[in-house]
Design an enzyme around this catalytic site. Structure first.
Site, mmCIF file in Angstrom:
data_model
loop_
_atom_site.group_PDB
_atom_site.id
_atom_site.type_symbol
_atom_site.label_atom_id
_atom_site.label_comp_id
_atom_site.label_asym_id
_atom_site.label_seq_id
_atom_site.Cartn_x
_atom_site.Cartn_y
_atom_site.Cartn_z
ATOM 1 N N ARG A 275 0.823 -1.207 0.000
ATOM 2 C CA ARG A 275 0.000 0.000 0.000
ATOM 3 C C ARG A 275 0.861 1.262 0.000
ATOM 4 O O ARG A 275 0.509 2.273 -0.612
ATOM 5 C CB ARG A 275 -0.959 -0.004 1.192
ATOM 6 C CG ARG A 275 -1.896 1.199 1.193
ATOM 7 C CD ARG A 275 -2.966 1.111 2.267
ATOM 8 N NE ARG A 275 -3.981 0.141 1.925
ATOM 9 C CZ ARG A 275 -4.244 -0.949 2.629
ATOM 10 N NH1 ARG A 275 -3.549 -1.212 3.714
ATOM 11 N NH2 ARG A 275 -5.190 -1.781 2.261
ATOM 12 N N ALA A 276 2.003 1.213 0.682
ATOM 13 C CA ALA A 276 2.867 2.389 0.735
ATOM 14 C C ALA A 276 3.347 2.779 -0.658
ATOM 15 O O ALA A 276 3.399 3.978 -1.002
ATOM 16 C CB ALA A 276 4.061 2.119 1.650
#
Length: 691
Positions: A275-276
Site C-alpha cells: 500500500r505504501a
C-alpha cells in the site's frame, strides 16, 4: 449555518495544509491522519477544507449521492437513469467518538421487515459522507467495532447492513481524515495503514507567528462573517487551483525511473505490504499536478515519502513516527535515472495570508520538519545506550546524577519485551469494548435475549418468533406471514471482551536496584504495557521508594507515555510498600467515580519486602493490601525476588490482596498454562472465605 474559519487564514502548518490539498486534488491518495498536541488548530484546518472542494453532481432526490453520469445500480433509492442531475456542496461529515453502529452504517426497521417484508432503511453517516469527507476527531479513541466498520467500508468502497437475513448495500467512498493527540493513545495498526498520509503538527515556538495566530483568531471571534470576507479572494484563488490541478491530474505521467525510486524507498525503509508504494505513487502524481507539471520528479517522490511513510514504519506503539532524511536522500540518489532531473517549476502564488507562507510557498513545503524536539534520527544512540560521565562498569549501577535524592541510582534500560500471559478480571463486566475480560457487549457471541430497552439494535429472531407465536390466532392471522408487534421483539444479549484499567504499582526501592534485576523488571512491565495497548486498556503507573509513593502517570490510554515514564524511573532507598498500595487504592477510588463501568486490574511489581512506612511496615503493608481485597479489586503480584534463598514475601502479599503471584519467568506466555485460571480461582476462593 455558522461561518467556518477560512483555510487560507490558517497560520503556518505547511505540511498539514499541503497534505489536505493533495487529497482534495486526488481523493485516491487515501486521506490524512493529523497527529499533534492539543490546541494546534488541527480540527480548524480540516473543517475549513470542505469549503474549498468543488460542488458534487448528484442524482436529484437520492439519499446516497449517486453520480448522475454513472449511478450505482445497487442503490437502495434506485435504479436511477443517467441524466444531468443536480449539484450540491461537498460535505464534511463528522463521526462522533461515541456514535453507535446504527448511526454510522444506518439502520433497518426490523419490525417492518418481519411483518411487511419491506426494507425500510435509514441511511447513516457513511451514506452522508459518500463522495465527500468523513472526519473523525480524536480518532484514536474510536471504539473497536466502529473501527472495524470503517475498515470494511474503506477497503470495499461500500457499506453493508445485514440483520437476520435482510441486507442493504450502498456505495461509501469518502476521504477519511482523522485527528488525534498521541498522549491519549495510539491507533490500531490496521486503521493506521488506511490513512494515506500523516503529518505531525505542533504549536510554533516563534513569537511573531504565535502573535499572528492570536490576532487572527480574535478577529474571527469578534466578527466571523467580516473576517471570512477578508479572505474571499485567497479562498477563490485556491479553489480554482484545486479545480485546475484535478483537470491536469490525468495527464501526469509516472515514468519507470520514478517508479523505481518509489519502490526502492519503500524497500529501504522496510514498510509492510504494497500500500505504501501505491500511496507514494498517487501522492507524487498529485504533487506534480498541484505544481502545474505533467511529469513527476525526484523531489515529488521525496515529498511523497515524507508524507506517506512515517506512520508505516512503526513497529510497536513505543516507536515514534519519522524518517531518516539522510537515508531517504541516499536512496533516491542511488536509484536516480541517468537523465538529470530538472528543477521543479515554481508553484506560483501562495494560498496563505501576507507573510504567512503557504503549503505551496517557498521551500519544498511537503516534508515533515527536521527531526528536532522529541525526534531523534534512527541511527542515533538511545539515551540509555550512552553511559553517564560518572558511571563506571560495575555489578551495581553508578551513583545517582547530580540533583537526585539521597540513595537514588540512575535509571537503567529496560530488557527486551516479550509476549505475556493474559491477565483478566474475573466475572462479567459492562465496560468499554476491548480485548481483555469477559463482558456484556453489543458484539460477540449471543448468550440470551431480553425485551429491548429503547431502540432495537440486535434482534434475537428465535426469541422474537417464540414471543409472537402464541398470539397469532388472537391477532387474526390468516396468511403465511407472522403477525409481529413491538412487544414481541427481543434484543439479543451478547458476550464479548472489555478493556480494563491496568494500574501498575512498581517497587523502585534499593532492594530492586541491582542493574540486572531492574532491567528485567522494566522489561516485564514494558511487556505488560504492550499487552495493554493490544487489548485497548487504560493504564496507570504508581511507583514507591524511599519514604513515599507517587503517581508517575495518572490513568490514560497512552501506553507510550507510561513506557517513557518507566524508562526514566530511578531506583534506591527503602521500600514503603504500604504507601505504594495506599496510593494505588486512592487512584482506583477516584477512577471508580470517573468511570464506574471500567473494572480495574492491579499489578504489583515487587519482591515483597517492606522496610519503610512505620514501626511495623510488614503489618501496614498487609493492612493496605486487605483494603484492595475488600473492594474486590482483581490483582496480580509479579514476584521479582531472585537468588537461591527466597523468603516468599510476594506470595504472602498476593494472599493478602486476594490475588495471585507470578514470577518474572512465569509471566511469559509460553511458561505456564492456566495462569488466568489461577487468578480467577484465587478470587473465587477469597470470595468463599469472605462469605
Amino acid at each position: 449555518m455558522s461561518t467556518r474559519y477560512p483555510f487560507t487564514a490558517v497560520v503556518g502548518m505547511d505540511d498539514l495544509r499541503l497534505a489536505l490539498l493533495l487529497n482534495a486534488v486526488s481523493p485516491a491518495v487515501g486521506g490524512v491522519l493529523v497527529r499533534g498536541e492539543k490546541g494546534t488548530a488541527k480540527s480548524t484546518a480540516v473543517r475549513a477544507l470542505a469549503e474549498l472542494l468543488p460542488a458534487v453532481p448528484v442524482v436529484a432526490g437520492c439519499r446516497f449521492s449517486c453520480d448522475p453520469v454513472s449511478p450505482d445500480p445497487g442503490c437502495p433509492d434506485g435504479p436511477h437513469e443517467a441524466g444531468p442531475g443536480a449539484e450540491r456542496p461537498a460535505r464534511m461529515v463528522e463521526l462522533p467518538v461515541g456514535a453507535s453502529e446504527d448511526r454510522l452504517v444506518g439502520a433497518l426497521d426490523i419490525e417492518k421487515a418481519l411483518a411487511d417484508g419491506v426494507k425500510a432503511f435509514e441511511p447513516g453517516l457513511l451514506a452522508d459522507a459518500h463522495r465527500g469527507i468523513l472526519y473523525v476527531d480524536e480518532v484514536n479513541l474510536l471504539h473497536d467495532h466502529l473501527i472495524d466498520l470503517l475498515l470494511d467500508a474503506a477497503a470495499m468502497g461500500s457499506s453493508y447492513v445485514e440483520r437476520e437475513g435482510v441486507s442493504v448495500r450502498h456505495a461509501a467512498r469518502f476521504l477519511l481524515v482523522g485527528t488525534m493527540n498521541p498522549e491519549e493513545g495510539e491507533l490500531r495498526p490496521q486503521l493506521l495503514d488506511r490513512f494515506g498520509l500523516t503529518v505531525e503538527v505542533a504549536a510554533s515556538r516563534e513569537p511573531e507567528q504565535r502573535v499572528e495566530v492570536v490576532r487572527r483568531r480574535l478577529a474571527f471571534e469578534d466578527d466571523p462573517a467580516a473576517f471570512a470576507a477578508r479572505w474571499t479572494g485567497e479562498e477563490t484563488a485556491l479553489r480554482g487551483r484545486i479545480v485546475a490541478a484535478r483537470a491536469l491530474l490525468p495527464q501526469v505521467t509516472l515514468g519507470d525511473a520514478v517508479l523505481l525510486q518509489i519502490a526502492a524507498t519503500c524497500a529501504a525503509f522496510e514498510v509492510d505490504g504494497m500500500r505504501a508504494d501505491i500511496v507514494m505513487a498517487r501522492t507524487a502524481t498529485a504533487l506534480a499536478a498541484w505544481a502545474g507539471r505533467t511529469e513527476v520528479t525526484s523531489e515529488d517522490v521525496r515529498q511523497a515519502a515524507l508524507l506517506a511513510l512515517p506512520h508505516r514504519r512503526r513497529r510497536s506503539p513505543f516507536d515514534a513516527p519519522g524518517l531518516d532524511e539522510d537515508k531517504l536522500d541516499e536512496t533516491l540518489e542511488q536509484f536516480k535515472g541517468d537523465k538529470p532531473e530538472e528543477d521543479p517549476e515554481p508553484d506560483g502564488p501562495g494560498d496563505g495570508g501576507p507573510g504567512d507562507g503557504g503549503p505551496d510557498g517557498g521551500g519544498p513545503g511537503g516534508g515533515i520538519p527536521p527531526q528536532g524536539e522529541g525526534h531523534a534520527p534512527d541511527d542515533a544512540p538511545a539515551p540509555d545506550d550512552v553511559p553517564a560521565p560518572e558511571e563506571v562498569p560495575a555489578p551495581e549501577p553508578a551513583s545517582a546524577p547530580q540533583g537526585a535524592r539521597a540513595g537514588e541510582r540512575a535509571a537503567v534500560k529496560a530488557a527486551e519485551p516479550f509476549r505475556t500471559k493474559m491477565l483478566s478480571v474475573p466475572g462479567l463486566g459492562e465496560g468499554a469494548a476491548g480485548r481483555r475480560s469477559r463482558a456484556r457487549t453489543e458484539h460477540g457471541r449471543t448468550t440470551g435475549a431480553t425485551p429491548p430497552r429503547g431502540a432495537l439494535t440486535k434482534l434475537h429472531l428465535a426469541a422474537t418468533v417464540r414471543a409472537a407465536a402464541p398470539h397469532q390466532k388472537a391477532r387474526g392471522r390468516t396468511g403465511r406471514g407472522l403477525v409481529v408487534r413491538r412487544d414481541d421483539l427481543r434484543q439479543a444479549t451478547r458476550e464479548g471482551r472489555e478493556g480494563n484499567l491496568v494500574l501498575f504499582a512498581v517497587d523502585a526501592s534499593g532492594s530492586m536496584a541491582a542493574r540486572q534485576r531492574m532491567s528485567a523488571v522494566k522489561g516485564a512491565v514494558l511487556s505488560l504495557l504492550l499487552d495493554a495497548y493490544q487489548r485497548r486498556d487504560k493504564v496507570g503507573l504508581v511507583t514507591f521508594r524511599g519514604r513515599d509513593a507517587e503517581v508517575a502517570l495518572p490513568p490514560t490510554s497512552s501506553v507510550d507515555a507510561a513506557a517513557a515514564r518507566l524508562e526514566q524511573l530511578p531506583t534506591g532507598g527503602r521500600t514503603p510498600l504500604s504507601a505504594g498500595l495506599l496510593k494505588a487504592h486512592d487512584v482506583l477510588r477516584v477512577e471508580r467515580l470517573r468511570d464506574p463501568s471500567r473494572r480495574p486490574l492491579l499489578v504489583v511489581v515487587t519482591d515483597g519486602r517492606a522496610t519503610g512506612g512505620g514501626a511495623d511496615p510488614v503489618a501496614l503493608a498487609a493492612r493496605a493490601a486487605r483494603l484492595h481485597a475488600a473492594d474486590g479489586t482483581a490483582s496480580v503480584v509479579v514476584d521479582c525476588e531472585t537468588g537461591p534463598v527466597r523468603l516468599g514475601l510476594a506470595v504472602s502479599l498476593a494472599r493478602e490482596l486476594g490475588g495471585t503471584a507470578v514470577s518474572l519467568d512465569e509471566l511469559r506466555a509460553d511458561s505456564i498454562a492456566g495462569l488466568v485460571r489461577d487468578v480467577q480461582g484465587t478470587h473465587r476462593t477469597t470470595a468463599r472465605r469472605a462469605a
